[in-house]
Design an enzyme around this catalytic site. Structure first.
Site, PDB file in Angstrom:
ATOM      1  CG  ASP A  75      -3.326  -5.545   0.516  1.00 26.30           C
ATOM      2  OD1 ASP A  75      -2.668  -4.570   0.918  1.00 26.30           O
ATOM      3  OD2 ASP A  75      -3.990  -5.520  -0.539  1.00 26.30           O
ATOM      4  NE  ARG A 110      -2.341  -3.803  -2.279  1.00 26.68           N
ATOM      5  CZ  ARG A 110      -1.929  -2.630  -1.806  1.00 26.68           C
ATOM      6  NH1 ARG A 110      -1.394  -1.730  -2.601  1.00 26.68           N
ATOM      7  NH2 ARG A 110      -2.062  -2.363  -0.512  1.00 26.68           N
ATOM      8  CG  ASN A 140       2.846  -1.462  11.660  1.00 25.50           C
ATOM      9  OD1 ASN A 140       2.449  -0.434  11.111  1.00 25.50           O
ATOM     10  ND2 ASN A 140       3.222  -2.524  10.998  1.00 25.50           N
ATOM     11  CB  CYS A 193      -2.872  -7.614   7.523  1.00 28.92           C
ATOM     12  SG  CYS A 193      -4.059  -6.930   6.344  1.00 28.92           S
TER      13      CYS A 193
END
Lengths: 334, 650
Positions: B335, B376, B242, B330
């Site tokens: 999530d 989701r 990332n 995260c």
């Protein structure tokens, strides 16, 4: 339901009128029977070379033979040893645990035993046919199947007293060689040839039944654990020796010494267990008489690892024990 | 469509013949058998996929897979009809507008006030007050009142006292999706807290003063510790990757007094695939133990569950045992962050293990913090790559904990299963959209009903009979052992094989014990009444009339009449009736169907079949159908036989 050992057909396809007559008289007019052979068809065929064999269709026309191979002997002991090793192995990661469990094959054996017992029960209950169960010697997988089938079929075998009676009849008197089979258990390096945990497999199957039918067995897991312990090492004479003959008269001169006259020299496990103070420790608080046959699910999802036994010394069962205490209180409070 | 067959998964010989109906909201299969006319209802929202299989001599097979793991196998005689049904279902299962969803037409016949009350049942302000906030260290901030700072956050966020608006806004600019560090849980015993955010936009070397100040503010809000943990729930490799995209993770050199930790939970794509593989194992016909165990391991599902659990345990330990605050993130912080924060909270605080507390927990860490329910769980047709069983995993973690600590939770397995069911059902408005902002724009609370009110109304079905607030398991922190414990993670067949009756223990211990508990309570009340009557009768020489009227009042209160002695006589029959509790037979209604029954009640409330079903679903016994001997009323013990027969003789 009948049990026996294998017929001694041998390579020359011997016949025995008496055996054929005996099996013939078991069946009523027009009734047919099932023979459940706990060896694979191939193994059964091969046993002819060493004097054993199967019942040929032509000589036993009203009996239909089904083969349901069940593991026994060394491979079963190995399975047990591997499972205990896996349970003790703290280094296994979650990504390898299930395959490790699978490689022990123990749960497959549980599934197989339950399935075969259910088959026998089904033949009797659904097909209303008589069943003859045998393997090779009639002392191991045979007894596993007949005993388990009775727990499934007969509510009286699910009471504490009935279960003891079942054990006496189908394991002890029937001649399961406890002395040979329950010798050193899983930690021993001795790897004795005759050792095999058939009785433990039976107890595991009974435990699976108790999980699937929580109201139908009068006794609980503690009884099964106690029986497991006593089969291997006991202050009581109930599981001593290999058969009734040894228990009564002992062995011949020259063979390894064995305690004889068990009934005169030792105490019975059942006598101890049945004392009111002891007995109540083994009762299932949820029990209520269930007059029907209990048909377990043998799908893999329904068969679980018996944590109470295999993790007994590895992991505290405190929270589960507390839960059972709650259940006990709720039921008694009522 | 007539003459459709519904196949039984376990036994292909068992097929029910009936008629298939498609309505605006449901697919309904009604069996032809005139006595039962058993109905199978499936909400379109529940449909995950529809598969048309090759036409055979018997007809055209259609396989409907649902998000609640129900699998329906139909055989439609004409290929053309099958195709029509297929096309229709595909369209119906992929709504384009919110208004198409069932919650906008669902009518439980409550008035406006009741609807409002239902939504007020869970109040997050009350929850933060319960935690002890606001106080010297934490306060509520309205910096996001118009969603101006972060549109996926709620309007009310809780931040450290020393984090002023400038710091918050500055920090939000340095965080992915502007999701700045905010409070999830505060432990008043030791001032440690759990905060949550998304990843910092640090790239390889970027810094942000306000973000660094934000973390310091969190640390300062806990005078008992001189550092905080920063927990990145991603695998290290993913987090590092990332950085190349200008995001990343906190550098310990730049942020004073933090201890950084990777936990390594996989991303939503891995989880989606994992579930897929596990469901494939569930669909195997008569698998061997080997097939099953290998398949389950290969899916990695339990490994992921354990990873989420371990992360929660780590954070709970940090807070409870070390007294250190934790910042969790995260990538986007909606999530894995939600999973881990809610598991940790559950372990730490017994309130979240009560029924009400659990609802509050979901509202707090999932609903208010902008978990993307729509994306989701596919409320609307969208990008299939956004679909992932994130909350399912959290719910399973709770179940795994319930199995390890059977006395610790006020609610039972059925509660969890029904919540999961309704996250996908879109029958209630709680789990729509992707954020609080979107829900308010759609005026969800004015146009739909709250699941929490419905569950609360039926809470008797969801209680755990082994729960006692004064039990040791319900006090304080839950401490699951970290190792050895692989074997503790069981396959949850109650969820993933929910509709396969033959697989489950036929008799519900939970229901039996609840009935026992209730009966004991009733008997105790009756005993009390009788005791009082006795006492009164003994005093009757003193004041005849006065006493009589007192008696009557009291017994009226308890709904008993003076002349009613039947309660005193029934315990014997009642308990034998209890013990011959109706086990779940494949042919009888099941408590699982109560979720479906909700809709049936609504649309066909006068149908006699339904009222019979709903008695069983709600766990109320229909005593008239039970014979004291219990013999003839346990059909399920035997009726499981058909499915087993195939197995044994295979």
């Amino acid at each position: 339901m009948l049990r026996s050992s294998q017929p001694l057909t041998g390579p020359n396809r011997k016949r025995c009128r008496e055996d054929e007559t005996l099996l013939g008289t078991v069946l009523d007019e027009g009734e047919r029977g099932f023979i459940i052979d706990t060896r694979s068809a191939q193994a059964a065929k091969q046993s002819r070379m060493t004097g054993g064999g199967t019942e040929p269709k032509s000589s036993y026309p009203r009996w239909r033979r089904l083969h349901r191979p069940l593991e026994r002997g060394r491979p079963l002991q190995e399975s047990f040893i591997k499972l205990v090793e896996a349970c003790n192995d703290t280094s296994i990661n979650m990504d390898r645990w299930l395959s490790r469990l699978e490689s022990c094959r123990w749960l497959s054996h549980v599934k197989g035993a339950l399935s075969t017992a259910c088959l026998a029960a089904q033949c009797m209950d659904r097909e209303e046919a008589s069943v003859l169960v045998h393997g090779a010697e009639g002392t191991d997988t045979t007894l596993l199947v007949t005993a388990l089938a009775q727990v499934i079929l007969d509510p009286s075998c699910r009471t504490l007293a009935g279960f003891q009676g079942l054990l006496e009849r189908e394991w002890i008197e029937a001649g399961h060689p406890f002395h040979l089979r329950c010798a050193r258990s899983a930690y021993s390096h001795a790897r004795l040839k005759q050792e095999a945990p058939l009785f433990l497999l039976f107890l595991d199957c009974v435990w699976q039944l108790s999980r699937q039918f929580p109201f139908s067995l009068e006794f609980d897991e503690r009884l099964l654990l106690t029986l497991f312990d006593n089969a291997y090492a006991s202050a009581y004479g109930t599981f001593l020796c290999n058969n009734e003959k040894e228990r009564r008269v002992g062995r011949e001169v020259g063979t390894p010494r064995c305690l004889c006259k068990v009934k005169e020299s030792t105490h019975s496990l059942w006598a101890w267990l049945n004392q009111p103070g002891e007995r109540k420790k083994y009762l299932n608080p949820l029990y209520s008489h269930n007059a029907l046959v209990i048909w377990p699910s043998v799908e893999p999802q329904s068969i679980q690892l018996w944590q109470g036994l295999f993790f007994r010394w590895i992991r505290s069962s405190q929270y589960l024990d507390e839960a059972w205490a709650e259940i006990q209180q709720l039921v008694e409070g009522n | 469509v007539e003459n459709v067959r519904l196949l039984d998964r376990l036994s292909s010989r068992k097929a029910a013949l009936g008629t298939l109906y498609l309505t605006a909201t449901h697919v309904i299969f009604v069996e032809n058998v005139s006595e039962t006319r058993k109905e199978t209802w499936v909400l379109h929202s529940q449909i995950s996929s529809v598969e048309k299989q090759a036409t055979t001599a018997t007809g055209c097979p259609l396989l409907i897979r649902c998000k609640n793991f129900q699998v329906i196998q139909l055989v439609i005689p004409q290929e053309r009809d099958c195709h029509d049904v297929y096309i229709s279902l595909i369209r119906l299962a992929r709504p384009v507008k919110y208004e198409e969803l069932y919650c906008f037409s669902f009518n439980p016949k409550l008035d406006k006030e009741e609807r409002e009350q239902g939504w007020k049942l869970v109040d997050l302000n009350e929850e933060y007050n319960r935690m002890g906030i606001p106080n010297n260290y934490w306060q509520i901030s309205d910096v996001n009142r118009d969603y101006g700072v972060c549109d996926s956050y709620p309007t009310e966020v809780y931040v450290p006292k020393s984090a002023n608006a400038h710091i918050i806004v500055g920090s939000s600019k340095f965080r992915s999706r502007r999701r700045f560090p905010a409070l999830s849980y505060y432990c008043k015993d030791n001032n440690a807290s759990i905060c949550r955010s998304s990843q910092p936009l640090s790239g390889f070397s970027a810094r942000c003063l306000e973000d660094e100040q934000m973390l310091q503010a969190i640390r300062k809000a806990n005078p008992g510790s001189d550092f905080i943990y920063v927990v990145d729930t991603r695998p290290k490799l993913n987090a590092m990757a990332n950085r190349a995209a200008g995001k990343g993770y906190e550098n310990e050199d730049n942020y004073s007094n933090i201890k950084f930790q990777f936990i390594g939970i996989e991303n939503i794509h891995v989880m989606r695939n994992s579930l897929q593989k596990m469901l494939e194992v569930c669909e195997l016909k008569s698998p061997s133990m080997s097939d099953f165990l290998w398949g389950l391991e290969n899916s990695g599902w339990l490994k992921h569950i354990k990873a989420v659990m371990d992360a929660g345990i780590f954070i709970a330990k940090a807070v409870a045992e070390e007294g250190v605050s934790v910042l969790v993130h995260c990538s986007d912080g909606w999530d894995r962050t939600a999973q881990v924060c809610s598991v940790a909270s559950l372990l730490l605080d017994p309130y979240y293990r009560t029924m009400k507390g659990f609802m509050v927990l979901i509202e707090k860490d999932w609903v208010s913090f902008g978990h993307k329910f729509n994306h989701r769980y596919g409320n609307l047709d969208g990008d299939p790559k956004e679909i992932s069983p994130v909350i399912d995993q959290f719910i399973e973690c709770v179940w795994q904990l319930m199995e390890q600590f059977p006395c610790a939770f006020e609610f039972n397995e059925r509660f969890l299963i029904h919540i999961q069911h309704h996250i996908y059902s879109c029958q209630f408005g709680n789990f729509l959209c992707n954020s609080q902002k979107e829900r308010r724009e759609l005026k969800i609370q004015e146009r739909t009903y709250s699941l929490w009110a419905h569950l609360w109304k039926n809470r008797a079905d969801y209680l755990n009979p082994l729960y006692r607030p004064d039990h040791s398991q319900t006090q304080g922190t839950l401490r699951p052992q970290m190792a050895p414990c692989n074997f503790l993670y069981k396959f949850w067949s109650g969820m993933y094989n929910r509709f396969e009756k033959g697989l489950h223990p036929r008799q519900s211990v939970t229901d039996y014990l609840m009935a026992v508990k209730e009966e004991t309570q009733q008997l105790e009340e009756e005993l009390e009444v009788l005791g009082e009557r006795l006492a009164n009768l003994q005093k009757s020489q003193l004041n005849d009339n006065k006493v009589k009227s007192k008696q009557q009042d009291r017994s009226k209160q308890l709904g008993l009449s003076n002349s009613n002695n039947s309660l005193a006589n029934t315990p014997q029959e009642y308990s034998s009736d209890l013990k011959s509790f109706p086990s779940r037979s494949p042919s009888q209604g099941d408590e699982e169907d109560s979720a479906l029954i909700l809709t049936q009640d609504n649309l066909k409330s006068s149908d006699p079949d339904l009222s019979a079903n709903s008695d069983q679903e709600s766990g109320v016994e229909d005593l008239s159908c039970r014979s004291p001997s219990g013999g003839s009323c346990l059909p399920s013990e035997d009726s499981g036989k058909d499915s087993d027969e195939a197995v044994f003789l295979a």
